[in-house]
Design a protein around this motif. Sequence first.
Motif, PDB file in Angstrom:
ATOM      1  N   ASN A 143       0.808  -1.030   0.019  1.00  0.00           N
ATOM      2  CA  ASN A 143      -0.167   0.012  -0.371  1.00  0.00           C
ATOM      3  C   ASN A 143       0.925   1.372  -0.237  1.00  0.00           C
ATOM      4  OD1 ASN A 143      -1.981   2.070   0.504  1.00  0.00           O
ATOM      5  ND2 ASN A 143      -2.889   1.003   2.645  1.00  0.00           N
ATOM      6  N   TYR A 144       0.898   1.624  -0.976  1.00  0.00           N
ATOM      7  CA  TYR A 144       2.028   3.074  -1.092  1.00  0.00           C
ATOM      8  C   TYR A 144       0.623   4.422  -1.184  1.00  0.00           C
ATOM      9  CZ  TYR A 144       4.477   7.058  -2.736  1.00  0.00           C
ATOM     10  OH  TYR A 144       4.913   8.530  -3.116  1.00  0.00           O
ATOM     11  N   PHE A 180       5.432   3.871   1.521  1.00  0.00           N
ATOM     12  CA  PHE A 180       4.568   2.425   1.534  1.00  0.00           C
ATOM     13  C   PHE A 180       4.242   1.448   2.446  1.00  0.00           C
ATOM     14  CE2 PHE A 180       8.495   0.942  -0.290  1.00  0.00           C
ATOM     15  CZ  PHE A 180       8.470  -0.100  -0.344  1.00  0.00           C
ATOM     16  N   GLY A 181       3.726   0.450   2.654  1.00  0.00           N
ATOM     17  CA  GLY A 181       4.078  -0.440   3.981  1.00  0.00           C
ATOM     18  C   GLY A 181       3.831  -1.710   2.834  1.00  0.00           C
ATOM     19  N   ILE A 182       4.752  -3.180   2.880  1.00  0.00           N
ATOM     20  CA  ILE A 182       4.503  -4.426   2.590  1.00  0.00           C
ATOM     21  C   ILE A 182       4.414  -5.103   3.271  1.00  0.00           C
ATOM     22  CG2 ILE A 182       7.008  -4.279   2.372  1.00  0.00           C
ATOM     23  CD1 ILE A 182       6.419  -5.402  -0.513  1.00  0.00           C
ATOM     24  N   SER A 183       3.596  -6.672   3.057  1.00  0.00           N
ATOM     25  CA  SER A 183       3.742  -7.541   3.540  1.00  0.00           C
ATOM     26  C   SER A 183       3.474  -8.884   2.425  1.00  0.00           C
ATOM     27  CB  SER A 183       3.077  -7.582   4.740  1.00  0.00           C
ATOM     28  OG  SER A 183       1.896  -7.737   4.338  1.00  0.00           O
ATOM     29  N   VAL A 184       4.089  -9.799   3.429  1.00  0.00           N
ATOM     30  CA  VAL A 184       4.124 -11.138   2.524  1.00  0.00           C
ATOM     31  C   VAL A 184       3.545 -11.826   4.292  1.00  0.00           C
ATOM     32  CG1 VAL A 184       5.769 -12.759   0.692  1.00  0.00           C
ATOM     33  CG2 VAL A 184       5.806 -10.725   0.926  1.00  0.00           C
ATOM     34  N   TRP A 231       7.312 -16.837   2.258  1.00  0.00           N
ATOM     35  CA  TRP A 231       8.363 -15.745   2.645  1.00  0.00           C
ATOM     36  C   TRP A 231       9.668 -16.276   1.635  1.00  0.00           C
ATOM     37  CZ3 TRP A 231       9.291 -15.132   8.750  1.00  0.00           C
ATOM     38  CH2 TRP A 231       8.304 -14.207   8.971  1.00  0.00           C
ATOM     39  N   GLY A 232      10.462 -15.956   1.042  1.00  0.00           N
ATOM     40  CA  GLY A 232      11.944 -16.019   0.531  1.00  0.00           C
ATOM     41  C   GLY A 232      11.522 -17.128  -1.554  1.00  0.00           C
ATOM     42  N   LEU A 233      10.464 -16.253  -1.532  1.00  0.00           N
ATOM     43  CA  LEU A 233      10.069 -17.051  -2.906  1.00  0.00           C
ATOM     44  C   LEU A 233       9.669 -15.327  -3.726  1.00  0.00           C
ATOM     45  CD1 LEU A 233       6.752 -19.227  -1.881  1.00  0.00           C
ATOM     46  CD2 LEU A 233       9.407 -19.857  -2.721  1.00  0.00           C
ATOM     47  N   GLY A 234       9.900 -14.073  -4.054  1.00  0.00           N
ATOM     48  CA  GLY A 234      10.308 -13.181  -4.698  1.00  0.00           C
ATOM     49  C   GLY A 234       9.435 -12.637  -4.012  1.00  0.00           C
ATOM     50  N   ILE A 235       8.292 -12.307  -3.317  1.00  0.00           N
ATOM     51  CA  ILE A 235       6.947 -12.150  -3.975  1.00  0.00           C
ATOM     52  C   ILE A 235       6.883 -10.446  -3.025  1.00  0.00           C
ATOM     53  CG2 ILE A 235       4.585 -11.759  -2.695  1.00  0.00           C
ATOM     54  CD1 ILE A 235       4.463 -14.889  -2.147  1.00  0.00           C
ATOM     55  N   GLY A 236       7.487  -9.843  -2.166  1.00  0.00           N
ATOM     56  CA  GLY A 236       8.016  -8.769  -2.154  1.00  0.00           C
ATOM     57  C   GLY A 236       9.512  -7.942  -2.859  1.00  0.00           C
ATOM     58  N   LYS A 237       9.947  -8.573  -3.020  1.00  0.00           N
ATOM     59  CA  LYS A 237      10.492  -7.931  -4.664  1.00  0.00           C
ATOM     60  C   LYS A 237       9.794  -7.898  -5.859  1.00  0.00           C
ATOM     61  CE  LYS A 237      14.246  -8.824  -7.239  1.00  0.00           C
ATOM     62  NZ  LYS A 237      15.467  -9.834  -8.136  1.00  0.00           N
ATOM     63  N   GLU A 238       9.087  -8.903  -5.905  1.00  0.00           N
ATOM     64  CA  GLU A 238       7.964  -8.425  -7.360  1.00  0.00           C
ATOM     65  C   GLU A 238       7.104  -7.088  -7.068  1.00  0.00           C
ATOM     66  OE1 GLU A 238       8.863  -9.585 -10.723  1.00  0.00           O
ATOM     67  OE2 GLU A 238       9.930 -10.623 -10.116  1.00  0.00           O
ATOM     68  N   LEU A 239       6.658  -7.162  -5.813  1.00  0.00           N
ATOM     69  CA  LEU A 239       5.470  -6.488  -5.331  1.00  0.00           C
ATOM     70  C   LEU A 239       5.689  -4.903  -6.421  1.00  0.00           C
ATOM     71  CD1 LEU A 239       3.386  -7.769  -2.314  1.00  0.00           C
ATOM     72  CD2 LEU A 239       2.494  -6.762  -4.592  1.00  0.00           C
ATOM     73  N   LYS A 289       9.033  10.220  -5.192  1.00  0.00           N
ATOM     74  CA  LYS A 289      10.040  10.319  -4.599  1.00  0.00           C
ATOM     75  C   LYS A 289       9.432   8.734  -3.498  1.00  0.00           C
ATOM     76  CE  LYS A 289      13.103   9.909  -0.729  1.00  0.00           C
ATOM     77  NZ  LYS A 289      13.303  10.991   0.452  1.00  0.00           N
ATOM     78  N   ILE A 290       9.579   7.680  -3.153  1.00  0.00           N
ATOM     79  CA  ILE A 290       8.610   6.558  -2.448  1.00  0.00           C
ATOM     80  C   ILE A 290       9.797   6.173  -1.103  1.00  0.00           C
ATOM     81  CG2 ILE A 290       7.801   3.990  -2.394  1.00  0.00           C
ATOM     82  CD1 ILE A 290       7.889   4.531  -5.565  1.00  0.00           C
ATOM     83  N   ASN A 291       8.970   6.440  -0.273  1.00  0.00           N
ATOM     84  CA  ASN A 291       9.490   6.478   1.245  1.00  0.00           C
ATOM     85  C   ASN A 291       9.207   5.375   1.574  1.00  0.00           C
ATOM     86  OD1 ASN A 291      11.173   8.881   1.016  1.00  0.00           O
ATOM     87  ND2 ASN A 291       9.235  10.053   1.991  1.00  0.00           N
ATOM     88  N   LEU A 292      10.351   4.540   2.906  1.00  0.00           N
ATOM     89  CA  LEU A 292       9.496   3.418   3.897  1.00  0.00           C
ATOM     90  C   LEU A 292       9.556   3.454   5.150  1.00  0.00           C
ATOM     91  CD1 LEU A 292      12.395   1.174   3.840  1.00  0.00           C
ATOM     92  CD2 LEU A 292      11.909   1.233   1.510  1.00  0.00           C
ATOM     93  N   ARG A 293      10.147   2.920   6.030  1.00  0.00           N
ATOM     94  CA  ARG A 293      10.339   2.993   7.871  1.00  0.00           C
ATOM     95  C   ARG A 293      10.254   0.942   7.849  1.00  0.00           C
ATOM     96  NH1 ARG A 293       6.556   6.269  11.104  1.00  0.00           N
ATOM     97  NH2 ARG A 293       5.159   5.531   9.268  1.00  0.00           N
TER      98      ARG A 293
END
Length: 178
Positions: free
Chosen positions: A82-83, A97-101, A106-114, A130-134
């Motif tokens: 969600n951005y 943005f916030g991200i979760s898998v 985990w470890g399948l590359g889903i976060g990277k693809e998102l 500009k895209i930020n994250l914490r």
Amino acid sequence: MKQLKLKNGQNLTIRTAKKEDALNLIRYVNKIGGESDFLTFGDNEFNITIEKEEAILESHIGVENKIYLIAEIENEIAGSLNYSGRARQRTKHTGEFGISVAKRYWGLGIGKELIKYMIDWAEKGNVVRKINLRVREDNETAINLYTKLGFKKEGIISREFYIDGKYYSSIFMGLEIN
């Protein structure tokens, strides 16, 4: 929408969320809250009504500096991103943005693809620059992924998390879009 094959051979679909996803997203978020201490919420702490979640999802539709993505495997939510860009004219080019898998993926590359999908969306648009994250300071897997995708460390936010009697700082990271 984007479809691809994961490392384990399963098919992944990444698409923008719609109002009808509200209930499944609430269930997904409540489930993942108990799977990781790296999130800003814990097990079943995501207390939100279907109506409120529907409103959140609708607030992202057709807005040039917001996107809500769902990653699905066999019609099951495997991850989300969600951005949200800022509202004012002077700062609408930036957001966070916030991200979760889900743990089982985990470890399948889903976060990277998102994240790659979000970056591509930002590059094609005329607003987000500009895209930020914490990210929690000890989440090395996530920090390594963000770094590989071009994000740079920009600062530290102290004591942002308090989990099981211990404080954790967050690293603030950003990616400039040309």
